[in-house]
Design an enzyme around this catalytic site. Sequence first.
Site, PDB file in Angstrom:
ATOM      1  N   GLU A  73       7.828  -7.905  -4.816  1.00  0.00           N
ATOM      2  CA  GLU A  73       6.892  -8.426  -5.809  1.00  0.00           C
ATOM      3  C   GLU A  73       5.931  -7.333  -6.259  1.00  0.00           C
ATOM      4  OE1 GLU A  73       6.583 -11.464  -7.468  1.00  0.00           O
ATOM      5  OE2 GLU A  73       8.601 -11.638  -6.668  1.00  0.00           O
ATOM      6  N   ARG A  81       3.268  -9.885   4.332  1.00  0.00           N
ATOM      7  CA  ARG A  81       4.557 -10.454   3.912  1.00  0.00           C
ATOM      8  C   ARG A  81       5.655  -9.494   4.346  1.00  0.00           C
ATOM      9  NH1 ARG A  81       1.235 -11.605  -0.600  1.00  0.00           N
ATOM     10  NH2 ARG A  81       0.776 -13.828  -0.737  1.00  0.00           N
ATOM     11  N   GLU A  84      -3.583  -5.047  -7.150  1.00  0.00           N
ATOM     12  CA  GLU A  84      -3.528  -6.428  -7.642  1.00  0.00           C
ATOM     13  C   GLU A  84      -4.896  -7.104  -7.747  1.00  0.00           C
ATOM     14  OE1 GLU A  84       0.413  -6.003  -5.355  1.00  0.00           O
ATOM     15  OE2 GLU A  84      -1.604  -5.229  -5.217  1.00  0.00           O
ATOM     16  N   ASP A 139       1.426  -3.910  -3.952  1.00  0.00           N
ATOM     17  CA  ASP A 139       1.895  -4.198  -2.591  1.00  0.00           C
ATOM     18  C   ASP A 139       3.258  -3.586  -2.288  1.00  0.00           C
ATOM     19  OD1 ASP A 139      -0.381  -5.594  -1.981  1.00  0.00           O
ATOM     20  OD2 ASP A 139       0.447  -7.566  -2.434  1.00  0.00           O
ATOM     21  N   HIS A 161       8.548  -3.613   6.196  1.00  0.00           N
ATOM     22  CA  HIS A 161       9.238  -3.886   7.450  1.00  0.00           C
ATOM     23  C   HIS A 161       8.454  -3.574   8.712  1.00  0.00           C
ATOM     24  CE1 HIS A 161      12.714  -5.332   5.554  1.00  0.00           C
ATOM     25  NE2 HIS A 161      13.078  -4.187   5.029  1.00  0.00           N
ATOM     26  N   TYR A 164       0.133  -5.206   6.053  1.00  0.00           N
ATOM     27  CA  TYR A 164       0.633  -6.134   5.036  1.00  0.00           C
ATOM     28  C   TYR A 164       1.272  -7.351   5.675  1.00  0.00           C
ATOM     29  CZ  TYR A 164       2.516  -7.668   0.586  1.00  0.00           C
ATOM     30  OH  TYR A 164       2.792  -8.395  -0.547  1.00  0.00           O
ATOM     31  N   ASP A 167       6.189  -4.507  -1.328  1.00  0.00           N
ATOM     32  CA  ASP A 167       7.373  -5.353  -1.252  1.00  0.00           C
ATOM     33  C   ASP A 167       7.942  -5.495  -2.651  1.00  0.00           C
ATOM     34  OD1 ASP A 167       5.577  -7.016  -2.504  1.00  0.00           O
ATOM     35  OD2 ASP A 167       5.614  -8.596  -0.993  1.00  0.00           O
TER      36      ASP A 167
END
Length: 874
Positions: free
Chosen positions: A84, A296, A7, A80, A341, A294, A82
């Site tokens: 998103e 989030r 990103e 990433d 997670h 990470y 997740d």
Amino acid sequence: MAVVVVESPAKAKTINKYLGSDYTVLASYGHVRDLPPKDGSVDPENGFDMKWEVAADSKKHVRAIAEALKTDDELILATDPDREGEAISWHLQEALASSLKKGKKVSRVTFNAITKSAVTEAMKNPRQVDGPLVEAYLARRALDYLVGFTLSPVLWRKLPGAKSAGRVQSVVLRLVVEREMEIEAFRAREYWTVGATLATPRGQEFEARLTVLGGRKLDKFDIPTAEAAEIAVQAVTSRPLKIASVEAKPATRNPFPPFMTSTLQQEASRKFGMGSKATMAAAQRLYEAGHITYMRTDGIDMAPEAVMAARDAIKDRFGVAYVPDSPRMYKNKAKNAQEAHECIRPTDMRAAPEKLRLVDADQRRLYDLIWKRTIASQMAAARMERTTVDIASADGQVGLRATGQVVMFDGFLKVYDEGRDDDAEDEGRLPQIMQGEAVDKRRIAPEQHFTQPPPRYTEATLIKRMEELGIGRPSTYTSIVSTIQDREYVRKDKNRLIPEDKGRLVTAFLANFFHKYVEYDFTADLEGQLDDVSAGERDYKEVLARFWRDFSAAVAETADLRIGEVLEKLDDFLSPHLYPPRADGGDPRSCPTCGTGRLHLKTARSGGAFIGCGNYPECRYTRPISVGDDSGAISPDGKILGEADGQQISLRAGRFGPYVQKGDATEAQPKPPRASLPKGWSPESIDLDRALMLLNLPRGIGPHPEDGAMVEAGIGRFGPYVKHNSTYANLPEVDEVFTIGMNRAVEVLAQKASRGAGRGAAAQPLRELGNHPDGGVISVMPGRYGAYVKWEKVNATIPKELTPETISLDEALALIAEKASKTPAKKTRAAAKPKAEAKAKAAPKAKAAPKPKAAAKAKAAPKPKAAAKADLIE
């Protein structure tokens, strides 16, 4: 050779160090495609077909990736870990479809930390883009679009000034509004306690509180008045007291689990006062630099190798006594299968905060917090001894209790203890006390208390409540909370969230006409359905169809509503809040000015709401909809501040906010002098002196030294200013209007004049980031259209995904290199434009996508502004 896409440029730079020359690592700069912010981008009548377009700012990044793929055989999507990140990878694969036709290999890799071992291991285990995760993203995006672009036009038509409505945003706004209404409806209840300072025979003092009176155990409200408290004091004072019992019990405290997104935000708020946006921005920088995993995530488990590394670090730093016999394992049942997670933890447990020497203050203290919480989570429990001492009179009529604790072994408390949202106090240590000993009464005193209303939400406690209700997800918490503030539905004051009038009205409207869609259970259940989609257990188009069938019918029912009907309904719904009982027992809806009109809810074109008299325009009485001293509202009759020149000076409330006024309206003076309170001045801060300061504006500073014309200072439509002839120059602070002298005024006016003539004084940098490799300082500068990065003659705009406060040196270098590549070589020493991007620039422009059909159910709605795009979040 392979092209790896991540990103951000900072992340790309870190990963490039680990992969070497066989890989080209490029940044997508976030999402590259989105739904156009206009009607028809999602078509419910055609299988919820979604029309995507590459953002203007993203086209150059897509071209650069496509150009690199001309010479490389593989595209590795490393966004990433997740949903998103999965969505960004899917968008990239779709946007690059024309470059991937000739047998190019496409794979997806994820890593929870940007370290060499994590990245290289991920490269050994590629997979394909996860279809169910992408479908869950598509469903969320479609739902948010359909709610935003269908419900927002209803708001615009029925509630003038209302800006937008969002699927989860509206539910979170309801939380804030309902909490405020609880506070306003709260009625404090008085109660008293009796405290005592006692002393042992050895003269050691300790504190105790009255728990038994008249032979009966006291409840919270058993001493309701000062008179009852004085009787209780006399009962204690008149009786000799002895130690009835001493009970000591061992106790243990276990450490807290490591951080996940919500708990990190809560603790950063408690300990540092950091908002969720600042917290996540600092965490993002730490993650991209490879310092933490990470950020989030809704998980609290830790990788086994990290657990063992933490235990080794504890042993080395604190000794074997602080290492528990077996590793601590933390598990929570994740609500979904689409977030990363593992917990938020340091990537290297040996990298203590003092070793990293981070320059940025937010990153430094956040890393310190994460490291301490992670290490503490694997440490031994704290051992304590809790002591309860009961003191009683011989007749059993009076009893007091003292409590305390002694830490026998600090364990994890040596490193870390969690903050609290309440004002609870720690128990103190007690002196040596023996059963049967008499105690000396040094001081017996009553203390008055009042019950307290529930506290207003902070960003952190609001996110905690969202998590408890199951609405929102780690990747959306910050954007949801930010959006209700950006839309001016909620304001933040001293870190507390307070609903504005617009927010109250929107919530009341939705609760009356779209009740189902702002219910907490409904929103949580819909989140659960979307989680089922991400797990491959439910078809996302079925979820969309079921939602759209009922939602579009609810929208259709509002088509014939008139604004008057809506206001009448809201007036009735909010009446307990708008018209609280009067102290004199009179009708709370009777106009206090004319006495004959009834008060009604009204809205202004600006979107503000107010209470006005039904006899308008004969009676012009108005007041804000907010009531109660704590809200900052002013009573209907205003507040008299004092007198000046024989006239009363009052603080009043009008449809456009609070103001001060001199005298009253008369036939001779139909419009008495008045002045609005400037931004930042609360009604509670206004006294007679400050009111007169406002009423006496504009303030004459003196004759200008060049032409003798008067120089004035005042507050105008665009804020505080100084004026000389026809030249106005803005002042940075309101308070300077009342203190500015001639020297400063002439300087400010001269700067304004020189800017107008193109000879503006050099702007002062907001931050200096460091030196460019080719020499020269890189600075963050203020600009008319937003902050930018400056190096020599290169000015690079800071994109919206970064902020002037958090942008790093590496990110600034990337922006400068990109900008410099478009600047003639004679103007700068910046690096030449990358070959891939240069070729991409020469590529012909893509044809514009055909205009999509309008959705059948939304044809009549006015076209939303482009800015509404920001509302289509969860």
